[in-house]
Design an enzyme around this catalytic site. Structure first.
Site, PDB file in Angstrom:
ATOM      1  N   PRO A  30     -18.013  -8.070   2.084  1.00  0.00           N
ATOM      2  CA  PRO A  30     -17.534  -9.379   1.616  1.00  0.00           C
ATOM      3  C   PRO A  30     -16.823 -10.164   2.718  1.00  0.00           C
ATOM      4  O   PRO A  30     -16.203  -9.567   3.607  1.00  0.00           O
ATOM      5  CB  PRO A  30     -16.543  -9.028   0.492  1.00  0.00           C
ATOM      6  N   ASP A  31     -16.954 -11.498   2.682  1.00  0.00           N
ATOM      7  CA  ASP A  31     -16.192 -12.320   3.626  1.00  0.00           C
ATOM      8  C   ASP A  31     -14.789 -12.522   3.058  1.00  0.00           C
ATOM      9  O   ASP A  31     -14.420 -11.902   2.060  1.00  0.00           O
ATOM     10  CB  ASP A  31     -16.919 -13.641   3.918  1.00  0.00           C
ATOM     11  N   PHE A  32     -14.003 -13.384   3.707  1.00  0.00           N
ATOM     12  CA  PHE A  32     -12.649 -13.635   3.211  1.00  0.00           C
ATOM     13  C   PHE A  32     -12.632 -14.791   2.217  1.00  0.00           C
ATOM     14  O   PHE A  32     -12.082 -14.691   1.137  1.00  0.00           O
ATOM     15  CB  PHE A  32     -11.714 -13.972   4.383  1.00  0.00           C
ATOM     16  N   ARG A  33     -13.271 -15.919   2.637  1.00  0.00           N
ATOM     17  CA  ARG A  33     -13.081 -17.154   1.871  1.00  0.00           C
ATOM     18  C   ARG A  33     -14.307 -17.590   1.077  1.00  0.00           C
ATOM     19  O   ARG A  33     -14.257 -18.633   0.426  1.00  0.00           O
ATOM     20  CB  ARG A  33     -12.657 -18.290   2.830  1.00  0.00           C
ATOM     21  N   ASN A  98     -15.812 -10.958  13.778  1.00  0.00           N
ATOM     22  CA  ASN A  98     -15.978  -9.803  12.899  1.00  0.00           C
ATOM     23  C   ASN A  98     -15.482  -8.533  13.565  1.00  0.00           C
ATOM     24  O   ASN A  98     -15.484  -8.403  14.791  1.00  0.00           O
ATOM     25  CB  ASN A  98     -17.438  -9.650  12.483  1.00  0.00           C
ATOM     26  N   ASP A 100     -16.650  -5.481  12.321  1.00  0.00           N
ATOM     27  CA  ASP A 100     -17.506  -4.414  11.781  1.00  0.00           C
ATOM     28  C   ASP A 100     -18.450  -3.761  12.793  1.00  0.00           C
ATOM     29  O   ASP A 100     -19.098  -2.763  12.485  1.00  0.00           O
ATOM     30  CB  ASP A 100     -18.307  -4.941  10.574  1.00  0.00           C
ATOM     31  N   HIS A 115     -11.394 -10.205  17.382  1.00  0.00           N
ATOM     32  CA  HIS A 115     -10.411  -9.659  16.442  1.00  0.00           C
ATOM     33  C   HIS A 115     -10.421  -8.132  16.381  1.00  0.00           C
ATOM     34  O   HIS A 115      -9.973  -7.551  15.399  1.00  0.00           O
ATOM     35  CB  HIS A 115     -10.645 -10.249  15.044  1.00  0.00           C
ATOM     36  N   SER A 187     -18.978 -18.895   9.488  1.00  0.00           N
ATOM     37  CA  SER A 187     -17.517 -18.946   9.635  1.00  0.00           C
ATOM     38  C   SER A 187     -16.986 -20.220   9.009  1.00  0.00           C
ATOM     39  O   SER A 187     -17.572 -21.290   9.182  1.00  0.00           O
ATOM     40  CB  SER A 187     -17.119 -18.897  11.113  1.00  0.00           C
ATOM     41  N   SER A 188     -15.863 -20.097   8.300  1.00  0.00           N
ATOM     42  CA  SER A 188     -15.254 -21.289   7.700  1.00  0.00           C
ATOM     43  C   SER A 188     -14.499 -22.100   8.763  1.00  0.00           C
ATOM     44  O   SER A 188     -14.053 -23.204   8.488  1.00  0.00           O
ATOM     45  CB  SER A 188     -14.314 -20.884   6.566  1.00  0.00           C
ATOM     46  N   ASN A 212     -23.711 -22.673   7.990  1.00  0.00           N
ATOM     47  CA  ASN A 212     -22.762 -22.059   7.060  1.00  0.00           C
ATOM     48  C   ASN A 212     -22.971 -22.614   5.663  1.00  0.00           C
ATOM     49  O   ASN A 212     -23.133 -23.819   5.497  1.00  0.00           O
ATOM     50  CB  ASN A 212     -21.321 -22.371   7.506  1.00  0.00           C
ATOM     51  N   ASP A 229     -28.296 -20.542   3.331  1.00  0.00           N
ATOM     52  CA  ASP A 229     -28.046 -19.106   3.364  1.00  0.00           C
ATOM     53  C   ASP A 229     -28.530 -18.550   4.702  1.00  0.00           C
ATOM     54  O   ASP A 229     -29.641 -18.853   5.151  1.00  0.00           O
ATOM     55  CB  ASP A 229     -28.786 -18.418   2.213  1.00  0.00           C
TER      56      ASP A 229
HETATM   57  P1  NAD Z   1     -14.444 -16.713   6.212  1.00  0.00           P
HETATM   58  O1  NAD Z   1     -14.476 -15.733   5.073  1.00  0.00           O
HETATM   59  O2  NAD Z   1     -13.281 -17.603   6.323  1.00  0.00           O
HETATM   60  O3  NAD Z   1     -15.744 -17.653   6.153  1.00  0.00           O
HETATM   61  C1  NAD Z   1     -17.019 -17.125   5.939  1.00  0.00           C
HETATM   62  C2  NAD Z   1     -17.949 -18.288   5.658  1.00  0.00           C
HETATM   63  O4  NAD Z   1     -19.274 -17.787   5.597  1.00  0.00           O
HETATM   64  C3  NAD Z   1     -17.663 -18.972   4.310  1.00  0.00           C
HETATM   65  O5  NAD Z   1     -17.607 -20.376   4.502  1.00  0.00           O
HETATM   66  C4  NAD Z   1     -18.866 -18.585   3.445  1.00  0.00           C
HETATM   67  O6  NAD Z   1     -19.224 -19.601   2.530  1.00  0.00           O
HETATM   68  C5  NAD Z   1     -19.942 -18.381   4.499  1.00  0.00           C
HETATM   69  N1  NAD Z   1     -20.984 -17.436   4.093  1.00  0.00           N
HETATM   70  C6  NAD Z   1     -20.835 -16.227   3.524  1.00  0.00           C
HETATM   71  N2  NAD Z   1     -22.025 -15.633   3.345  1.00  0.00           N
HETATM   72  C7  NAD Z   1     -22.969 -16.512   3.795  1.00  0.00           C
HETATM   73  C8  NAD Z   1     -24.385 -16.502   3.863  1.00  0.00           C
HETATM   74  N3  NAD Z   1     -25.080 -15.434   3.441  1.00  0.00           N
HETATM   75  N4  NAD Z   1     -25.030 -17.567   4.381  1.00  0.00           N
HETATM   76  C9  NAD Z   1     -24.320 -18.652   4.827  1.00  0.00           C
HETATM   77  N5  NAD Z   1     -22.983 -18.726   4.787  1.00  0.00           N
HETATM   78  C10 NAD Z   1     -22.312 -17.671   4.277  1.00  0.00           C
HETATM   79  O7  NAD Z   1     -14.715 -15.867   7.530  1.00  0.00           O
HETATM   80  P2  NAD Z   1     -14.302 -16.171   9.028  1.00  0.00           P
HETATM   81  O8  NAD Z   1     -14.399 -17.624   9.322  1.00  0.00           O
HETATM   82  O9  NAD Z   1     -15.044 -15.183   9.849  1.00  0.00           O
HETATM   83  O10 NAD Z   1     -12.734 -15.800   9.087  1.00  0.00           O
HETATM   84  C11 NAD Z   1     -12.230 -14.694   8.399  1.00  0.00           C
HETATM   85  C12 NAD Z   1     -11.541 -13.625   9.255  1.00  0.00           C
HETATM   86  O11 NAD Z   1     -11.660 -12.415   8.538  1.00  0.00           O
HETATM   87  C13 NAD Z   1     -12.183 -13.373  10.573  1.00  0.00           C
HETATM   88  O12 NAD Z   1     -11.182 -13.483  11.487  1.00  0.00           O
HETATM   89  C14 NAD Z   1     -12.686 -11.930  10.548  1.00  0.00           C
HETATM   90  O13 NAD Z   1     -12.055 -11.193  11.575  1.00  0.00           O
HETATM   91  C15 NAD Z   1     -12.185 -11.326   9.271  1.00  0.00           C
HETATM   92  N6  NAD Z   1     -13.236 -10.668   8.451  1.00  0.00           N
HETATM   93  C16 NAD Z   1     -14.210  -9.914   9.049  1.00  0.00           C
HETATM   94  C17 NAD Z   1     -15.202  -9.312   8.292  1.00  0.00           C
HETATM   95  C18 NAD Z   1     -16.264  -8.502   8.986  1.00  0.00           C
HETATM   96  O14 NAD Z   1     -16.021  -7.953  10.065  1.00  0.00           O
HETATM   97  N7  NAD Z   1     -17.488  -8.425   8.435  1.00  0.00           N
HETATM   98  C19 NAD Z   1     -15.215  -9.486   6.909  1.00  0.00           C
HETATM   99  C20 NAD Z   1     -14.178 -10.242   6.314  1.00  0.00           C
HETATM  100  C21 NAD Z   1     -13.209 -10.854   7.104  1.00  0.00           C
END
Ligand code: NAD
Length: 244
Positions: A30-33, A98, A100, A115, A187-188, A212, A229
């Site tokens: 899962p993402d964060f936002r 990320n 991961d 990060h 990324s948001s 995005n 997507d």
């Molecule tokens: P974020 O959660 O703020 O933004 C993710 C964005 O991606 C959102 O706008 C979402 O709508 C979009 N998104 C998600 N799935 C998608 C898809 N399949 N197709 C198109 N768009 C899609 O994430 P961020 O900007 O990377 O910032 C969050 C922080 O959290 C980062 O600093 C990161 O280090 C950390 N994080 C990392 C992981 C990981 O390593 N996989 C996961 C969660 C959070």
């Protein structure tokens, strides 16, 4: 759209990808936002460094749920596409927020992790390194893992309130200054200083492409914004690449 983008990528001699949590949702992380993001379950303060040192059990509850998922996750077609673009000389570097490690698992060689990485843990007091398996074992016995020296074990990731690894950030800024095209994926663009990189790239006359689903903090700055997507986008682009 894939064809236009490939033309831009072919014209550019220095393309940089900046990736966020959205590139890994297709791998089950899962993402964060996003709509099913971590913040719908865990408040933001869980990832704050002061809170971590005050009450680490909140973070380790998240860890128990999320980390095994991240460690077992496999790269998806977005990671694979970026690795392929690098291999054929259309992409210079992946700068990722990320933690991961999936870009490396997909075969990307030039990856800058802004990060940190969840595969590494260490004692916050004596700095002894710990394997993930050992941390998992310790977490079966108690809610927070401690080192033999009594120090708190932490992942080698950047919490909110901590500085980014200086060498990684320096390299990322150099790439942002030098590129012709920066493509942001998943990324948001609200977490700084990572979100500063597209601004630096634009200041140095690069083309900014944002792919995005949903709004980002820098949509107004983008030359091209694709609200799609990422898996579909990657599949489309890969297909076009084979035609090219
Ligand atoms: P974020 O959660 O703020 O933004 C993710 C964005 O991606 C959102 O706008 C979402 O709508 C979009 N998104 C998600 N799935 C998608 C898809 N399949 N197709 C198109 N768009 C899609 O994430 P961020 O900007 O990377 O910032 C969050 C922080 O959290 C980062 O600093 C990161 O280090 C950390 N994080 C990392 C992981 C990981 O390593 N996989 C996961 C969660 C959070």
């Amino acid at each position: 759209m894939g064809k236009d983008l490939i033309d831009e990528l072919k014209k550019s001699h220095y393309t940089v990808a900046l990736t966020g949590a959205g590139v890994s949702t297709g791998s089950g992380i899962p993402d964060f936002r996003g709509s099913n993001g971590v913040y719908s379950k865990y408040p933001e303060y869980v990832f704050d460094i002061d809170h971590f040192y005050t009450d680490p059990s909140d973070f380790y509850r998240f860890w128990k749920e999320a980390f095994p998922l991240m460690i077992q996750a496999k790269p998806n077609n977005v990671h694979l596409l970026l690795a392929e673009l690098e291999r054929i000389g259309l992409l210079k570097v992946v700068i990722t927020q990320n933690i991961d490690g999936l870009h490396q698992k997909a075969g990307s060689k030039n990856v800058i992790e802004l990060h940190g990485n969840i595969h590494e843990h260490y004692c916050s007091r004596c700095k002894k390194k710990y394997e993930v398996e050992k941390v998992k074992e310790l977490l079966q016995k108690r809610s927070v893992p401690y080192c033999n020296c009594g120090g708190l074990i932490r992942p080698n990731i950047v919490f909110f309130g901590e500085n980014l690894p200086s060498e990684a950030l320096k390299e990322a800024i150099e790439h942002a200054k030098s590129c012709n095209v920066m493509i942001v994926l998943g990324s948001s663009l609200v977490v700084y200083p990572a979100a500063q990189l597209p601004i630096i790239a634009k200041d140095h006359n690069a083309m900014l492409i944002i792919v995005n689903r949903g709004k980002t903090g820098l949509d107004d700055l983008a030359d091209l914004k694709l609200d799609v997507d990422l898996i579909g986008f990657a599949n489309d682009l890969s297909e076009q690449l084979q035609l090219a």
